[in-house]
Scaffold this motif. Structure first.
Motif, PDB file in Angstrom:
ATOM      1  N   GLU A   1      42.555  29.219  40.340  1.00  0.00           N
ATOM      2  CA  GLU A   1      41.934  30.213  39.513  1.00  0.00           C
ATOM      3  C   GLU A   1      40.605  30.791  39.819  1.00  0.00           C
ATOM      4  O   GLU A   1      40.345  31.903  39.625  1.00  0.00           O
ATOM      5  N   SER A   2      39.668  29.737  39.807  1.00  0.00           N
ATOM      6  CA  SER A   2      38.350  30.230  40.256  1.00  0.00           C
ATOM      7  C   SER A   2      38.133  30.908  41.485  1.00  0.00           C
ATOM      8  O   SER A   2      37.344  31.807  41.840  1.00  0.00           O
ATOM      9  N   ARG A   3      38.843  30.286  42.515  1.00  0.00           N
ATOM     10  CA  ARG A   3      38.637  30.884  43.868  1.00  0.00           C
ATOM     11  C   ARG A   3      39.235  32.140  43.787  1.00  0.00           C
ATOM     12  O   ARG A   3      38.950  33.274  44.538  1.00  0.00           O
ATOM     13  N   GLN A   4      40.522  32.554  43.127  1.00  0.00           N
ATOM     14  CA  GLN A   4      40.994  33.799  43.009  1.00  0.00           C
ATOM     15  C   GLN A   4      40.167  34.824  42.167  1.00  0.00           C
ATOM     16  O   GLN A   4      40.074  35.952  42.725  1.00  0.00           O
ATOM     17  N   ALA A   5      39.420  34.444  41.298  1.00  0.00           N
ATOM     18  CA  ALA A   5      38.381  35.195  40.541  1.00  0.00           C
ATOM     19  C   ALA A   5      37.446  35.614  41.316  1.00  0.00           C
ATOM     20  O   ALA A   5      36.851  36.546  41.447  1.00  0.00           O
ATOM     21  N   ILE A   6      36.923  34.753  42.428  1.00  0.00           N
ATOM     22  CA  ILE A   6      35.860  35.119  43.285  1.00  0.00           C
ATOM     23  C   ILE A   6      36.407  36.194  44.319  1.00  0.00           C
ATOM     24  O   ILE A   6      35.524  37.003  44.553  1.00  0.00           O
ATOM     25  N   GLU A   7      37.500  35.785  44.703  1.00  0.00           N
ATOM     26  CA  GLU A   7      37.991  36.723  45.944  1.00  0.00           C
ATOM     27  C   GLU A   7      38.364  38.004  45.555  1.00  0.00           C
ATOM     28  O   GLU A   7      38.104  38.796  46.153  1.00  0.00           O
ATOM     29  N   THR A   8      38.794  38.073  44.232  1.00  0.00           N
ATOM     30  CA  THR A   8      39.308  39.705  43.860  1.00  0.00           C
ATOM     31  C   THR A   8      38.091  40.478  43.105  1.00  0.00           C
ATOM     32  O   THR A   8      37.821  39.857  42.040  1.00  0.00           O
ATOM     33  N   PRO A   9      37.783  41.278  43.784  1.00  0.00           N
ATOM     34  CA  PRO A   9      36.577  42.055  42.993  1.00  0.00           C
ATOM     35  C   PRO A   9      37.070  42.810  41.793  1.00  0.00           C
ATOM     36  O   PRO A   9      38.135  43.039  41.642  1.00  0.00           O
ATOM     37  N   SER A  10      36.122  43.048  40.862  1.00  0.00           N
ATOM     38  CA  SER A  10      36.540  43.473  39.328  1.00  0.00           C
ATOM     39  C   SER A  10      36.543  45.225  39.746  1.00  0.00           C
ATOM     40  O   SER A  10      35.675  45.733  40.375  1.00  0.00           O
ATOM     41  N   GLU A  11      37.778  45.792  39.250  1.00  0.00           N
ATOM     42  CA  GLU A  11      37.777  47.008  39.415  1.00  0.00           C
ATOM     43  C   GLU A  11      37.127  48.036  38.322  1.00  0.00           C
ATOM     44  O   GLU A  11      37.175  49.067  38.379  1.00  0.00           O
ATOM     45  N   VAL A  12      36.560  46.970  37.304  1.00  0.00           N
ATOM     46  CA  VAL A  12      36.095  47.722  36.252  1.00  0.00           C
ATOM     47  C   VAL A  12      34.674  48.178  36.543  1.00  0.00           C
ATOM     48  O   VAL A  12      34.077  49.086  35.839  1.00  0.00           O
TER      49      VAL A  12
END
Length: 67
Positions: free
Chosen positions: A39-50
Motif C-alpha cells: 500500500e505504501s509503495r502504491q501510494a508513492i508510485e501513483t501521483p495524486s490527481e488532486v
C-alpha cells in the motif's frame, strides 16, 4: 513441566499447540507488513490527481523573500 503438573503427553501437546500459535501469529504479522508495504509503495508510485499542475511553482514562490 513439573510446575504445571502435566504428563509427558500433555506437555508435548501443549508445546506443539504453543509453537503452532506462534507460527500462526508470525505468519499473520508478515502478511500485514507485506500488505502495508504494498500500500505504501502504491501510494508513492501513483501521483495524486488532486494537486494543481502549478503546485511546484507555488512552492518556489513561497520560498522567495519579498523586499
Amino acid at each position: 513441566m513439573n510446575e504445571l503438573d502435566l504428563t509427558n503427553t500433555q506437555a508435548l501437546i501443549f508445546s506443539v499447540v504453543l509453537i503452532g500459535l506462534l507460527l500462526y501469529l508470525n505468519h499473520r504479522d508478515r502478511q500485514k507488513s507485506a500488505q502495508m508495504e504494498r500500500e505504501s509503495r502504491q501510494a508513492i508510485e501513483t501521483p495524486s490527481e488532486v494537486l494543481n499542475p502549478c503546485y511546484g511553482r507555488y512552492i518556489q514562490l513561497a520560498g522567495k523573500r519579498h523586499n
